[in-house]
Design a protein around this motif. Structure first.
Motif, mmCIF file in Angstrom:
data_model
loop_
_atom_site.group_PDB
_atom_site.id
_atom_site.type_symbol
_atom_site.label_atom_id
_atom_site.label_comp_id
_atom_site.label_asym_id
_atom_site.label_seq_id
_atom_site.Cartn_x
_atom_site.Cartn_y
_atom_site.Cartn_z
ATOM 1 N N SER A 66 36.743 -50.222 13.548
ATOM 2 C CA SER A 66 35.456 -50.763 13.113
ATOM 3 C C SER A 66 34.782 -49.781 12.161
ATOM 4 C CB SER A 66 34.548 -51.037 14.313
ATOM 5 O OG SER A 66 34.084 -49.816 14.878
ATOM 6 N N ALA A 67 34.043 -50.316 11.189
ATOM 7 C CA ALA A 67 33.214 -49.496 10.304
ATOM 8 C C ALA A 67 31.771 -49.730 10.726
ATOM 9 C CB ALA A 67 33.423 -49.886 8.850
ATOM 10 N N SER A 68 31.129 -48.693 11.262
ATOM 11 C CA SER A 68 29.759 -48.829 11.769
ATOM 12 C C SER A 68 28.764 -48.438 10.679
ATOM 13 C CB SER A 68 29.574 -47.943 13.007
ATOM 14 O OG SER A 68 30.361 -48.437 14.077
ATOM 15 N N TYR A 69 27.903 -49.389 10.321
ATOM 16 C CA TYR A 69 26.983 -49.212 9.199
ATOM 17 C C TYR A 69 25.728 -48.440 9.621
ATOM 18 C CZ TYR A 69 24.493 -50.457 4.906
ATOM 19 O OH TYR A 69 23.823 -50.421 3.706
ATOM 20 N N VAL A 70 24.912 -49.025 10.481
ATOM 21 C CA VAL A 70 23.681 -48.380 10.913
ATOM 22 C C VAL A 70 23.213 -49.042 12.201
ATOM 23 C CG1 VAL A 70 22.183 -49.935 9.587
ATOM 24 C CG2 VAL A 70 21.370 -47.635 10.147
ATOM 25 N N THR A 71 22.535 -48.289 13.042
ATOM 26 C CA THR A 71 21.903 -48.844 14.241
ATOM 27 C C THR A 71 20.514 -48.229 14.394
ATOM 28 O OG1 THR A 71 22.643 -47.152 15.819
ATOM 29 C CG2 THR A 71 24.166 -48.976 15.365
ATOM 30 N N ARG A 72 19.671 -48.891 15.173
ATOM 31 C CA ARG A 72 18.338 -48.346 15.427
ATOM 32 C C ARG A 72 18.408 -47.084 16.283
ATOM 33 N NH1 ARG A 72 14.817 -53.838 16.841
ATOM 34 N NH2 ARG A 72 14.987 -54.787 14.758
ATOM 35 N N GLN A 73 19.417 -47.009 17.114
ATOM 36 C CA GLN A 73 19.511 -45.891 18.041
ATOM 37 C C GLN A 73 20.058 -44.625 17.365
ATOM 38 O OE1 GLN A 73 20.740 -49.008 18.712
ATOM 39 N NE2 GLN A 73 18.934 -49.564 19.953
ATOM 40 N N THR A 74 21.088 -44.753 16.568
ATOM 41 C CA THR A 74 21.757 -43.576 15.997
ATOM 42 C C THR A 74 21.671 -43.513 14.475
ATOM 43 O OG1 THR A 74 23.841 -44.808 16.121
ATOM 44 C CG2 THR A 74 23.350 -43.307 17.925
ATOM 45 N N GLY A 75 20.977 -44.464 13.864
ATOM 46 C CA GLY A 75 20.747 -44.419 12.425
ATOM 47 C C GLY A 75 22.020 -44.568 11.602
ATOM 48 N N TRP A 76 22.025 -43.926 10.433
ATOM 49 C CA TRP A 76 23.130 -44.061 9.492
ATOM 50 C C TRP A 76 24.366 -43.274 9.915
ATOM 51 C CZ3 TRP A 76 22.593 -47.807 6.117
ATOM 52 C CH2 TRP A 76 21.305 -48.210 5.754
ATOM 53 N N ARG A 77 24.189 -42.348 10.848
ATOM 54 C CA ARG A 77 25.336 -41.528 11.273
ATOM 55 C C ARG A 77 25.949 -42.039 12.573
ATOM 56 N NH1 ARG A 77 22.038 -38.991 8.181
ATOM 57 N NH2 ARG A 77 22.778 -37.474 6.648
ATOM 58 N N THR A 78 26.016 -43.357 12.681
ATOM 59 C CA THR A 78 26.661 -43.973 13.826
ATOM 60 C C THR A 78 28.170 -43.810 13.710
ATOM 61 O OG1 THR A 78 24.878 -45.601 14.032
ATOM 62 C CG2 THR A 78 26.977 -46.132 15.088
ATOM 63 N N ARG A 79 28.801 -43.291 14.731
ATOM 64 C CA ARG A 79 30.250 -43.080 14.698
ATOM 65 C C ARG A 79 30.966 -44.430 14.750
ATOM 66 N NH1 ARG A 79 31.506 -37.621 15.641
ATOM 67 N NH2 ARG A 79 33.654 -38.141 16.216
ATOM 68 N N SER A 80 32.025 -44.544 13.980
ATOM 69 C CA SER A 80 32.799 -45.790 13.917
ATOM 70 C C SER A 80 33.859 -45.786 15.010
ATOM 71 C CB SER A 80 33.442 -45.948 12.535
ATOM 72 O OG SER A 80 32.440 -46.161 11.551
ATOM 73 N N GLN A 81 33.901 -46.885 15.768
ATOM 74 C CA GLN A 81 34.750 -46.970 16.946
ATOM 75 C C GLN A 81 36.183 -47.385 16.606
ATOM 76 O OE1 GLN A 81 33.271 -46.169 20.085
ATOM 77 N NE2 GLN A 81 31.693 -45.527 18.621
ATOM 78 N N VAL A 82 37.125 -46.902 17.420
ATOM 79 C CA VAL A 82 38.530 -47.281 17.325
ATOM 80 C C VAL A 82 38.939 -47.851 18.687
ATOM 81 C CG1 VAL A 82 40.898 -46.514 16.907
ATOM 82 C CG2 VAL A 82 38.990 -45.467 15.639
ATOM 83 N N PHE A 83 39.614 -49.006 18.670
ATOM 84 C CA PHE A 83 40.057 -49.662 19.893
ATOM 85 C C PHE A 83 41.572 -49.852 19.850
ATOM 86 C CE2 PHE A 83 35.833 -51.073 18.685
ATOM 87 C CZ PHE A 83 35.087 -50.765 19.817
ATOM 88 N N ALA A 84 42.192 -49.858 21.026
ATOM 89 C CA ALA A 84 43.644 -50.025 21.125
ATOM 90 C C ALA A 84 43.963 -51.193 22.038
ATOM 91 C CB ALA A 84 44.293 -48.753 21.661
ATOM 92 N N LEU A 85 44.971 -51.950 21.656
ATOM 93 C CA LEU A 85 45.396 -53.093 22.459
ATOM 94 C C LEU A 85 46.163 -52.613 23.686
ATOM 95 C CD1 LEU A 85 45.535 -56.247 22.506
ATOM 96 C CD2 LEU A 85 47.788 -56.023 21.420
ATOM 97 N N ARG A 86 45.837 -53.161 24.833
ATOM 98 C CA ARG A 86 46.574 -52.828 26.056
ATOM 99 C C ARG A 86 48.049 -53.184 25.916
ATOM 100 N NH1 ARG A 86 42.487 -55.625 30.461
ATOM 101 N NH2 ARG A 86 40.777 -54.095 30.321
#
Length: 285
Positions: A66-86
């Protein structure tokens, strides 16, 4: 796809969700039905990447980036998440994250046994002039991770596209620079980098190949027709004309081999283009 299942992933930015759907039924009654909803704060774009598994053999693991753009909680430096299929293919689970700044897009490429992801960092609270970042997946799942390989200067980067010359000899990364929405300035050079996945340690994998004039560029798409590689840009708007602008399609000119009586190396491949409105081809850039 997951096995023989056709899947669709939707980035729901406003609610911070990666929504996954599975195609079910038979034509003409096929429908995408909800399959999984994953919390991904600020998620504005998604991509997939297959990586080797520590289980060995021909097994691999499907990652959802995922590419994380912005959030109210962490602003512009929101870390982009990586997920793996079971392993059983039943759902995606968290598999780490990467630091990003207003990430607007993530593009992936697998080549020569290596796996890369490029995050287009759009802006922070002050400026669209950011460093976008190339990562490589190093190791095998589950201990493997995305490791930073290079940062490049961008200006409101909205998306990127990996592509290769038609003969597969050259590789590129095109980055769409939108410009600055707050300043209402969109006349920017978007950039095509030459991409060398086998660059020696300490040498850049991305080197400037060409600048392309764009107007609020939001995306690039590469495609081939009749043995010719093309690159199309989506131009959004101009500083004064608003959205009444043409987009452009460029054609890749392969590297020219040297003549037998010349010592100079062949000219590097380049991009030449014509307007999307059917205008005369531009001079080669």
């Amino acid at each position: 796809t997951i096995g023989d299942r056709q899947m669709l992933a939707v980035a729901e930015f406003n609610v911070g969700i990666a929504a996954l759907y599975q195609l079910s039924g038979a034509y003409p009654d096929e429908r995408f039905r909800p399959w999984q909803r994953i919390a991904a704060p600020g998620c504005g774009s998604l991509s997939t990447l297959r990586v080797p598994s520590e289980a060995g053999g021909d097994q691999d693991t499907l990652l959802l980036l995922s590419a994380s753009y912005v959030t109210r909680q962490t602003g512009w430096r929101t870390r982009s998440q990586v997920f793996a299929l079971r392993t059983d293919g039943s759902a995606f689970e968290p598999h780490g994250d990467v630091p990003t700044v207003g990430a607007h897009d993530v593009a992936t490429m697998s080549i020569a046994g290596r796996r890369f992801a490029f995050y287009s960092n759009d802006k922070d609270e002050r400026s669209p002039r950011q460093k976008s970042e190339l990562f490589e997946y190093v190791g095998a799942f589950p201990s493997g991770r995305l490791v930073s390989r290079q940062k490049v200067e961008t200006d409101g980067a909205h998306a990127a596209e990996f592509f290769s010359s038609h003969d597969g000899a050259q590789h590129f990364l095109a980055v769409a620079n939108l410009g600055d929405r707050q300043a209402n300035t969109y006349r920017r050079d978007s950039v095509v980098f030459a991409f060398d996945p086998g660059a020696a340690d300490g040498q850049p994998m991305l080197t400037l190949a060409q600048k392309l004039p764009t107007l609020g560029a939001t995306d690039f798409r590469a495609f081939a027709i009749g043995g010719v590689q093309f690159l199309a840009v989506s131009n959004e708007q101009d500083d004064t004309r608003g959205g009444d602008v043409a987009s452009t399609v460029w054609a890749h000119r392969p590297r020219t081999p040297p003549k037998e009586d010349e010592d100079a190396p062949g000219a590097p491949g380049g991009i030449s283009g014509g307007s999307g409105g059917g205008g005369e081809p531009r001079e080669e850039l």
